[in-house]
Design an enzyme around this catalytic site. Structure first.
Site, PDB file in Angstrom:
ATOM      1  N   ARG A 202      12.910  14.117  11.149  1.00  0.00           N
ATOM      2  CA  ARG A 202      12.015  14.119   9.988  1.00  0.00           C
ATOM      3  C   ARG A 202      12.784  13.980   8.676  1.00  0.00           C
ATOM      4  O   ARG A 202      12.450  13.136   7.852  1.00  0.00           O
ATOM      5  CB  ARG A 202      11.186  15.402   9.952  1.00  0.00           C
TER       6      ARG A 202
ATOM      7  N   THR B 100      11.884   8.008  16.097  1.00  0.00           N
ATOM      8  CA  THR B 100      10.779   8.606  16.849  1.00  0.00           C
ATOM      9  C   THR B 100       9.777   9.308  15.940  1.00  0.00           C
ATOM     10  O   THR B 100       8.727   9.739  16.373  1.00  0.00           O
ATOM     11  CB  THR B 100      11.310   9.556  17.946  1.00  0.00           C
TER      12      THR B 100
ATOM     13  N   GLU C 165      14.372  18.367  15.112  1.00  0.00           N
ATOM     14  CA  GLU C 165      13.286  18.166  14.148  1.00  0.00           C
ATOM     15  C   GLU C 165      13.823  17.806  12.766  1.00  0.00           C
ATOM     16  O   GLU C 165      13.278  16.942  12.075  1.00  0.00           O
ATOM     17  CB  GLU C 165      12.402  19.423  14.050  1.00  0.00           C
TER      18      GLU C 165
ATOM     19  N   GLU D   1       0.966   9.329  19.117  1.00  0.00           N
ATOM     20  CA  GLU D   1       1.551   8.496  20.184  1.00  0.00           C
ATOM     21  C   GLU D   1       0.624   7.417  20.727  1.00  0.00           C
ATOM     22  O   GLU D   1       1.063   6.310  21.070  1.00  0.00           O
ATOM     23  CB  GLU D   1       2.044   9.381  21.343  1.00  0.00           C
TER      24      GLU D   1
END
Length: 467
Positions: free
Chosen positions: A98, A447, A94, A361
């Site tokens: 990020r 992503t 994460e 998504e």
């Protein structure tokens, strides 16, 4: 403003961003995320006590939407307050997607040195995660002590495919920007380990033990625990200006196995990607899996022996199934997971799968499908999502997730996720913008939707690839 149909949809996503950002700034500035109903900060344990997740995640969205003043405030906060010297355990995955991803793309878009410096500093703090017998990194790392471990629930002490498989793009860029080859070496070694292993039916299980170098349980998913590993194989090849032949081969081989073993068609004609549990299929698809429509379409161009059309078609079929998962709810927002069994299709049957947490998504796949086919239905479907978000998720203090999308009355979860600003709103904005905004030939999205430049073969100069 939504009732006003001649309103430009791109400017609607800009208004949504402004609303999400202004409320974050008003009630949770400097904290990780916003609780838009309680009007206070929200901190997830994923980031340990690193703060400012929403700020770092939103930097590039602010820049792309030309929210100059907000971008400057965010940059000033990063300069003065973004601190990685914390005694806390973080999720390597994460924090990489990020924070490292957010800082890298902010640097490439704006050229501001502070972002490059912070990205490399954070990258260095993540390196001890790779201190395992195989070099497969731990999931969790105390960034002060350098001690790592895995999630206690993961099969037999394993690391997770989607977590250690989703470092490649950022770490290659860290080497590129720092001149230090160690980052790229760490992620190339992960591939070496994977290539040595036997893959059941050519599939990659979700669990790999970092000490023994052997697979854990043979569970395979293109949704949670697996998803972005496949995405990064394709994007590593695209980001390398199509020179990373190993990444390319691994991707197309994997898609072949996925098509053979996991992709199925429901009796109602909906194509879905099932989950594989030791050879048995579970006919369930997660919201996270819906990214795969965009991935198949993005990879169609490089597909082997006349498979290009098939990959585009797969992308379109997955997009349609995921749109149905939205359309079959009361709120027109998709559930966390939906099933194709017991007589239902594209519907969540379990209470703990009926929630929607502002995930991107499905909209991500619409954006890729729009750019690659220009079929107007993808913009239409994106607009439906905008209307549903405005109607059900917009609250007095920002945007909130929903506990049950099949209910007629909203029960809000009171979290405005950082990825709503980083991904959901950015993909909506790109869906409704011209194709020359962040064109695919120059940019690859990590992503978390952070754009990273393609590293062209002739690119000797560090970092100044292409604005």
């Amino acid at each position: 403003f939504l009732l006003n149909q001649h309103y430009n949809p791109a400017s609607v996503s800009l208004q949504m961003m402004k609303y999400a950002w202004d409320n974050y700034k008003r009630y949770a500035w400097g904290l990780n995320e916003l609780k838009p109903i309680s009007k206070q900060g929200h901190s997830s344990n994923l980031f340990g006590n690193i703060q400012g997740a929403t700020i770092v995640d939103a930097l590039d969205t602010l820049y792309i939407m030309e929210m100059k003043e907000e971008f400057k405030e965010a940059k000033d906060w990063v300069e003065k307050n973004l601190d990685f010297n914390v005694n806390a355990e973080i999720s390597v995955f994460e924090v990489n997607i990020r924070f490292v991803g957010g800082l890298l793309s902010a640097y490439y878009l704006s050229g501001e040195e502070v972002f490059r410096k912070k990205a490399v500093e954070l990258g260095e703090k993540l390196l001890p995660a790779f201190n395992t017998p195989t070099g497969i990194p731990w999931a969790l790392l105390n960034i002060k002590s350098g001690i790592g471990r895995n999630w206690p629930w993961a099969s037999g002490g394993s690391s997770i495919l989607a977590e250690f498989g989703t470092l490649h793009l950022e770490f290659v860029h860290l080497s590129h920007l720092s001149g230090n080859p160690v980052f790229a070496e760490k992620v190339m070694n992960i591939r070496k380990v994977l290539n040595r292993l036997d893959k059941p039916e050519g599939l990659y299980p979700n669990y790999l033990n970092p000490s023994s170098g052997q697979w854990g349980q043979h569970y395979v998913s293109i949704g949670g625990l697996g998803d972005s590993f496949y995405e990064y194989l394709l994007k590593a090849w695209l980001m390398s200006d199509k020179t990373d032949e190993e990444g390319k081969k691994m991707y197309y081989d994997a898609v072949q196995a996925i098509e053979t073993h996991l992709i199925r068609k429901s009796s109602g004609g909906l194509t879905y990607i099932a989950e594989w549990k030791g050879g048995l299929l579970e006919h369930k698809m997660g919201h996270l899996t819906c990214f795969a429509g965009g991935m198949f379409a993005l990879g169609a161009d490089g597909a082997p022996n006349d498979k290009t059309g098939r990959h585009i078609e797969l992308g379109a079929e997955i997009a349609r199934t995921c749109h149905e998962s939205y359309d079959r709810t009361s709120m027109k927002l998709g559930p966390e997971a939906f099933r194709f069994d017991g007589g239902v299709e594209a519907i969540a049957t379990r209470q703990n799968e009926k929630y929607y947490i502002l995930r991107p998504e499905v909209i991500e796949t619409y954006m890729y499908m729009w750019r690659l086919t220009h079929d107007p239905k993808y913009r239409q479907w994106g607009w439906e999502a905008v209307e549903a978000l405005e109607k059900h998720c917009r609250v007095d203090g920002g945007y909130s997730g929903i506990r049950d999308v099949y209910n007629n009355h909203e029960s809000h979860d009171d979290v405005q996720q950082s990825f709503f600003l980083s991904e959901t709103l950015k993909y909506l904005y790109l869906l409704f913008s011209e194709d020359d905004l962040l064109p695919f030939e120059h940019w690859v999205f990590n992503t978390e939707a952070h754009p990273l430049p393609v590293l062209h073969k002739d690119d000797g100069n560090k970092g100044e690839n292409q604005k």
